[in-house]
Design an enzyme around this catalytic site. Structure first.
Site, PDB file in Angstrom:
ATOM      1  N   ALA A  46       0.858  -1.190   0.000  1.00 15.54           N
ATOM      2  CA  ALA A  46       0.000   0.000   0.000  1.00 15.54           C
ATOM      3  C   ALA A  46       0.890   1.233   0.000  1.00 15.54           C
ATOM      4  O   ALA A  46       2.098   1.144   0.211  1.00 15.54           O
ATOM      5  CB  ALA A  46      -0.924  -0.006   1.218  1.00 15.54           C
ATOM      6  N   MET A  47       0.279   2.398  -0.219  1.00 17.98           N
ATOM      7  CA  MET A  47       1.034   3.650  -0.268  1.00 17.98           C
ATOM      8  C   MET A  47       0.194   4.758   0.346  1.00 17.98           C
ATOM      9  O   MET A  47      -1.005   4.865   0.092  1.00 17.98           O
ATOM     10  CB  MET A  47       1.403   3.986  -1.718  1.00 17.98           C
ATOM     11  CG  MET A  47       2.125   5.322  -1.878  1.00 17.98           C
ATOM     12  SD  MET A  47       3.700   5.334  -0.981  1.00 17.98           S
ATOM     13  CE  MET A  47       3.957   7.105  -0.833  1.00 17.98           C
ATOM     14  N   GLU A  48       0.867   5.612   1.123  1.00 24.16           N
ATOM     15  CA  GLU A  48       0.181   6.595   1.973  1.00 24.16           C
ATOM     16  C   GLU A  48      -0.071   7.934   1.324  1.00 24.16           C
ATOM     17  O   GLU A  48      -0.219   8.943   2.034  1.00 24.16           O
ATOM     18  CB  GLU A  48       1.019   6.815   3.236  1.00 24.16           C
ATOM     19  CG  GLU A  48       2.351   7.536   3.024  1.00 24.16           C
ATOM     20  CD  GLU A  48       3.525   6.616   2.812  1.00 24.16           C
ATOM     21  OE1 GLU A  48       4.683   7.049   2.977  1.00 24.16           O
ATOM     22  OE2 GLU A  48       3.296   5.432   2.483  1.00 24.16           O
ATOM     23  N   ASN A  49      -0.124   8.032   0.006  1.00 26.11           N
ATOM     24  CA  ASN A  49      -0.334   9.327  -0.643  1.00 26.11           C
ATOM     25  C   ASN A  49      -1.363  10.151   0.144  1.00 26.11           C
ATOM     26  O   ASN A  49      -2.416   9.646   0.512  1.00 26.11           O
ATOM     27  CB  ASN A  49      -0.852   9.135  -2.068  1.00 26.11           C
ATOM     28  CG  ASN A  49      -0.109   8.059  -2.819  1.00 26.11           C
ATOM     29  OD1 ASN A  49       1.073   8.173  -3.080  1.00 26.11           O
ATOM     30  ND2 ASN A  49      -0.807   6.994  -3.149  1.00 26.11           N
ATOM     31  N   GLU A  84      -1.148   3.039   6.828  1.00 29.12           N
ATOM     32  CA  GLU A  84      -1.216   4.133   5.848  1.00 29.12           C
ATOM     33  C   GLU A  84      -1.891   5.370   6.424  1.00 29.12           C
ATOM     34  O   GLU A  84      -1.508   6.502   6.102  1.00 29.12           O
ATOM     35  CB  GLU A  84      -1.933   3.671   4.577  1.00 29.12           C
ATOM     36  CG  GLU A  84      -1.354   2.413   3.936  1.00 29.12           C
ATOM     37  CD  GLU A  84       0.154   2.452   3.763  1.00 29.12           C
ATOM     38  OE1 GLU A  84       0.715   3.543   3.557  1.00 29.12           O
ATOM     39  OE2 GLU A  84       0.791   1.382   3.849  1.00 29.12           O
ATOM     40  N   HIS A 118       0.497   7.335   8.550  1.00 30.44           N
ATOM     41  CA  HIS A 118       1.409   8.156   7.745  1.00 30.44           C
ATOM     42  C   HIS A 118       0.843   9.540   7.441  1.00 30.44           C
ATOM     43  O   HIS A 118       1.610  10.453   7.100  1.00 30.44           O
ATOM     44  CB  HIS A 118       1.668   7.474   6.401  1.00 30.44           C
ATOM     45  CG  HIS A 118       2.831   6.528   6.405  1.00 30.44           C
ATOM     46  ND1 HIS A 118       4.077   6.880   6.852  1.00 30.44           N
ATOM     47  CD2 HIS A 118       2.927   5.243   5.968  1.00 30.44           C
ATOM     48  CE1 HIS A 118       4.898   5.856   6.699  1.00 30.44           C
ATOM     49  NE2 HIS A 118       4.232   4.848   6.172  1.00 30.44           N
ATOM     50  N   GLU A 157       8.487   5.097   8.197  1.00 29.58           N
ATOM     51  CA  GLU A 157       8.034   3.713   8.175  1.00 29.58           C
ATOM     52  C   GLU A 157       8.074   3.057   9.553  1.00 29.58           C
ATOM     53  O   GLU A 157       7.208   2.245   9.887  1.00 29.58           O
ATOM     54  CB  GLU A 157       8.861   2.913   7.169  1.00 29.58           C
ATOM     55  CG  GLU A 157       8.776   3.434   5.747  1.00 29.58           C
ATOM     56  CD  GLU A 157       7.351   3.494   5.204  1.00 29.58           C
ATOM     57  OE1 GLU A 157       6.439   2.886   5.804  1.00 29.58           O
ATOM     58  OE2 GLU A 157       7.155   4.153   4.179  1.00 29.58           O
TER      59      GLU A 157
END
Length: 1024
Positions: free
Chosen positions: A409-412, A445, A448, A467
């Site tokens: 996953a990515m925390e944009n 996420e 973040h 992280e």
């Protein structure tokens, strides 16, 4: 299309030319029709033809206008008319740049709109050239200065981007206007850009829209720089507008702005999404792609009318696309200041569910499975607002489940992107621990959004601040909203024990580590940054207490919000709060010893039973001791907590004293000689503990007493097992003592010690699996399992905890690994009933939690038909089931099927997505039969593998999983040769692979016979 196919097609094209064949005779060229031409005449005609062709092309290139209708259907395979061009008003009224993102630019040099055709071949040549520079030319040296100069800084980006979904010609068009402030006088503007073709570039003063003369533009492909050199120096304090129109390929490499697809009713549907961390925003638009270069982003996305778009901020309006019929422009609110790697956008045909300002998006078929993420995500968001004491600053959060996504996953900021397996939970299809996985990834996420997004590390050296903190907080947050899961104990397994293995390598790295290339940055996205970072924050939390730790974190975030920070800023905030509350500690002094040094210590505790004293000494714990006498041994500030048999106080986790960066200290210690001593309560400190022989005997005695072992806290029971087995692995403790400790598991019923024991025994399993005495090992483990297997049973109860559910899976997986008769019977019958059902894709009555075990056992004992049946289930499988099937397809013992599976993973038409290829290699390599097959496969196909992926991080993962079982000297030599000849450029991760295999070889030479002798003795004792 692979290289072989491309070459074949090129050759085919040459053979299909329609002109007549030519014959050359005595200095003349003669056609078969009999017309004779002199050589000078032929040359003259050829030159005239070429000049005419070039002139025509230039006229078309410069003066042909875009068709007003701009139908996508009319776009040829190799050309696409530029659909939009960033425009600023340059008329003599000198209007200020509008606050709205609709910035209109009329270039005086272009009275009419120019038609700029995109050549896919041209873009591919740029991409191939850069890929060759980075991936194949190992002689190239990374420049020392690959960081951008600080002369100018972006303040605002006005980005307009439009993707196109055309088979064999996936492209995007972009226009970006960047408002720059000059901080140092310069005549150069340097920024990032990769795989982009610039069609127009100009520089204006922001105040009066005066055009700045550009002398030249240059590209440094190795450093991914573009340099614009201007005639006159840019003035300090002045602002300028850099305006670039460009084009790029909508790639399938899972980074930058890339394409993905899925099948819906037999129809292939395309989507476009982004993944920019760490350094891939530059693949989607020209930018200052460093985390400290924060700016505001105003984004416009062009998309087909039947699709939707998402970005970081909320959509504020829509309008028909000004260039492409059937397209819509979506306009998004200006963002808060953020780093380029957090910018995100997606164009999909997905549907959504919402709760207040929280929404989840997925393809229609799986959208119901996003309900759990929506429910728990909104709860976690509220908890973290209180935890951080800072309101979430954006107007919304979107979470989107993607069919293809490289990472979990990515925390944009405001638009969280996930693999489907990491966001979707479907009752009856997903296992119990899949629910936990979704919850923790969602929590990670969302955590973040403050730690990483609101406050961002100044450079990737402090990636761990992002992280490590998010990893630690995911357990805190999920435990707060799902208390019955008791996830805090799992943190020990996942983020302490799991990290020790990597950090025990000499080739590990500091937590705060500088990086000098994008490949090095990718390499630090590992267990050290995530797991060790989390473990050290957990340690610090216990040292300071919750109140001080939480208050310090809040002060840190509030003081640095919308900006950048380094680890020293966090230490200062925590120290300040501790001082205010009368706790004397310099957090920087303590924690720098952990973050600025590689590895971790083993604390050796030697009791003097006559003088009532104890000597505490420290040294680095490593698998292979390579430290020379000339090297200074690292020393840590070690918090020492302890309890004894008389006290049995396992609640007081704060340190009772410190090893203050010294090698050893002697303490008066009035402990009864018959009392055991345990150091590192609840394993809150990130270190191992070794004891003198007598204390190990006292611990072994109490653990093996089924009426007394619970005197010791469950986490410390797991700690003792983990420490003992790993101390023995490195020769610091004899294996007899370590295995005597592990043998207590025969009457243990708790999950955490059992999971720890099975992991530690798993290493011995791997080392013995090819040897003649593996049977003795299987008998020993089977005896250990019998009581726990009997108690947990095969049948699943509706009201059981997630821990119990996972405990059952682990125990039965181990029992089935050694072909437990009950497991074989259950697996064969269950799989046969499923495979012979009328509609196996819709009806499957195998309990979800044990499906992986059943499938694996059936394929292991079966043949081609069972394997093919499992493979046939992949296309229709839900994400969780697909994930399961990909793993079990490696369980077969049939070599040609394993080879076929590996072959399939490298084909786009196989149905195996690029994101899942590492899972395929891992599945095949996970058995004694599959491991040599996979190792041979990568050596034979390495260039194809490199070409197919192009991602160094993926290549490193593949090398790691296919070599983890190697333990013979000749295998180590083969590995060294392969690395030297083919992949020495992979950096630190491949050095870690070499060191791990070297340690395996040493272990086998040193311990193989010792283990065999012990197993034979203990099995004889139990008359097995």
């Amino acid at each position: 299309m692979d290289q072989t196919s491309q070459l074949g097609r090129a050759n085919g094209d040459l053979s299909m030319q329609t002109h007549e064949p030519l014959n050359v005779v005595d200095g003349t060229t003669k056609t078969e029709r009999g017309i004779i031409l002199s050589k000078p005449l032929v040359l003259f005609i050829f030159v005239i033809f070429v000049l005419t062709l070039v002139t025509s092309s230039l006229l078309v290139y410069n003066f042909a206008a875009c068709p007003k209708t701009d139908q996508l259907a009319n776009v040829t395979k190799y050309e696409l008319c530029r659909v939009a061009e960033a425009k600023l008003s340059l008329n003599e009224t000198n209007k200020d740049i509008p606050k709205d993102r609709n910035i209109e630019v009329n270039d005086k040099k272009s009275a009419t709109e120019r038609n700029i055709a995109i050549s896919k071949n041209e873009i591919e040549k740029v991409k191939d050239a850069e890929g060759k520079d980075v991936m194949n030319d190992t002689n190239l040296e990374t420049p020392k200065e690959f960081r951008l100069p600080q002369n100018v800084k972006p303040e605002n980006y006005y980005l307009n981007i439009t993707p196109f979904f055309l088979e064999n010609n996936f492209t995007f068009q972009g226009e970006v206007t960047i408002l720059l402030t000059v901080f140092n006088e310069t005549n150069e503007i340097i920024f990032h850009g990769v795989d982009l073709v610039f069609r127009d570039l100009k520089l204006l003063t922001e105040k009066d829209r005066r055009i700045i003369d550009i002398l030249k533009t240059e590209e440094d492909k190795l450093r991914q720089f573009h340099t614009v050199t201007v005639r006159d120096k840019l003035e300090v304090g002045m602002q300028y507008l850099l305006i670039i129109s460009y084009s790029g390929i909508l790639n399938d490499d899972l980074h930058g702005f890339y394409r993905s697809s899925y099948e819906d009713g037999g129809v292939r549907k395309w989507i476009a999404v982004t993944q920019f961390q760490a350094m891939d925003a530059r693949r989607a638009f020209p930018c200052w792609d460093e985390p400290a270069m924060k700016a505001r982003f105003t984004i416009t996305i062009g998309r087909p009318a039947n699709m939707t778009s998402l970005s970081n901020m909320n959509s504020i309006k829509q309008s028909p696309h000004d260039r492409v019929e059937g397209y819509i422009n979506d306009f998004y609110e200006e963002s808060l200041p953020m780093s380029t790697y957090l910018v995100a956008f997606a164009v999909t045909d997905f549907s959504s569910k919402s709760k207040d300002t929280f929404s989840v998006w997925a393809r229609d078929k799986v959208l119901p499975a996003a309900s759990f993420a929506l429910e728990i995500g909104s709860k976690i968001l509220k908890f973290l607002e209180n935890y951080y004491d800072i309101k979430f600053p954006l107007p919304k959060i979107d979470m989107i489940a993607l069919p293809d996504f490289k990472n979990g996953a990515m925390e944009n900021w405001g638009l969280l992107t996930f693999r489907e397996i990491a966001m979707l939970y479907q009752q009856g299809v997903s296992a119990t621990m899949d629910k936990v996985h979704v919850a923790t990834v969602v929590a990670h996420e969302i955590a973040h959004q403050w730690f990483g997004n609101l406050v961002t590390p100044s450079w990737w050296r402090d990636l761990w601040l992002n992280e490590g903190f998010a990893t630690y907080v995911e357990y805190v947050a999920v435990d707060a909203v799902e208390k019955s899961w008791n996830l805090t104990e799992l943190c020990i397994l996942d983020q302490v024990h799991n990290v020790f293995q990597l950090d025990a390598l000499n080739s590990s790295h500091q937590l705060s580590v500088d990086v000098t290339a994008s490949e090095e940055t990718d390499a630090i996205f590992d267990k050290i940054s995530y797991g060790k970072g989390a473990a050290l924050l957990r340690m610090l939390n216990h040292i300071l207490t919750d109140d001080i730790f939480n208050a310090g974190v809040t002060n840190y975030l509030k003081s640095k919000m919308y900006g950048n920070a380094e680890q020293k800023d966090l230490w200062a905030a925590l120290t300040a709060v501790a001082t205010q509350r009368n706790l004397k500690i310099d957090v920087a002094v303590v924690m720098d010893s952990w973050t600025l040094q590689t590895g971790f210590p083993v604390l050796t505790v030697n009791r003097d039973y006559g003088n009532q004293q104890i000597k505490f000494s420290q040294e680095r714990f490593v698998l292979i001791n390579e430290t020379s006498s000339s090297q200074q041994a690292p020393l840590w500030w070690i918090p020492v907590s302890y309890t004894t048999a008389s006290e049995q106080d396992f609640r007081s986790t704060r340190p009772k004293f410190w090893l203050e960066g010294v090698q050893s200290v002697v303490k008066d210690f009035p402990v009864k000689n018959e009392d055991w001593l345990i150091v590192n309560i609840q394993e809150t400190g990130f270190y191992r503990v070794n004891y003198d022989t007598r204390n190990w005997q006292l611990l072994t005695a109490v653990l093996n007493d089924k009426n007394r072992f619970q005197e010791i806290h469950v986490i410390n029971r797991a700690q003792i097992v983990d420490d003992a087995m790993n101390l023995a692995l490195t020769g610091r403790l004899d294996y007899k003592t370590a295995l005597d400790v592990v043998s207590y598991l025969a009457h243990e019923r708790s999950y955490v010690p059992w999971k720890t024991g099975l992991s530690a025994l798993g290493y011995i399993d791997t080392m013995l699996s090819n040897g003649e005495h593996y049977v003795e090992y299987g008998i020993y483990v089977d005896r250990l399992l019998q009581g726990a297997i009997r108690d947990v049973g095969w049948d699943i109860r509706e009201d059981e905890s997630v821990i119990t559910a996972q405990h059952r899976v682990d125990l039965w997986a181990s029992a089935c690994h050694f072909e437990n008769p009950d497991c074989i019977q259950n697996a064969i019958i269950s799989f046969k009933n499923w495979s012979t059902s009328p509609d196996p894709d819709r009806f499957n009555d195998i309990p979800v939690d044990v499906r992986g075990i059943v499938y694996c056992m059936a394929l292991r004992l079966g043949g081609v038909s069972e394997w093919q049946f499992a493979l046939d289930r992949l296309p229709a499988a839900a994400p969780a089931e697909r994930h399961r099937l990909l793993s079990v397809l490696g369980c077969t013992r049939t070599p040609h099927l394993l080879r076929r599976y590996l072959d399939m993973s490298l084909r786009n038409d196989s149905g195996i997505r690029k994101q899942d290829v590492v899972r395929v290699f891992s599945a095949v390599s996970n058995t004694a039969i599959g491991q040599p097959i996979s190792f041979s496969f990568i050596r034979e196909n390495w260039q194809n593998i490199r070409t197919y992926f192009g991602s160094i991080s993926t290549l490193n993962h593949i090398v790691k999983v296919v070599t983890r079982r190697l333990n013979l000297q000749h295998e180590y030599e083969e590995l060294k040769r392969f690395v030297s000849e083919s992949c020495s450029d992979l950096g630190r991760p491949v050095r870690q692979v070499l060191e791990t295999v070297h340690a395996n070889v040493q272990w086998r030479k040193r311990n193989y016979q010792t283990i065999v002798d012990w197993l034979q003795e203990v099995n004889k004792k139990y008359k097995v």
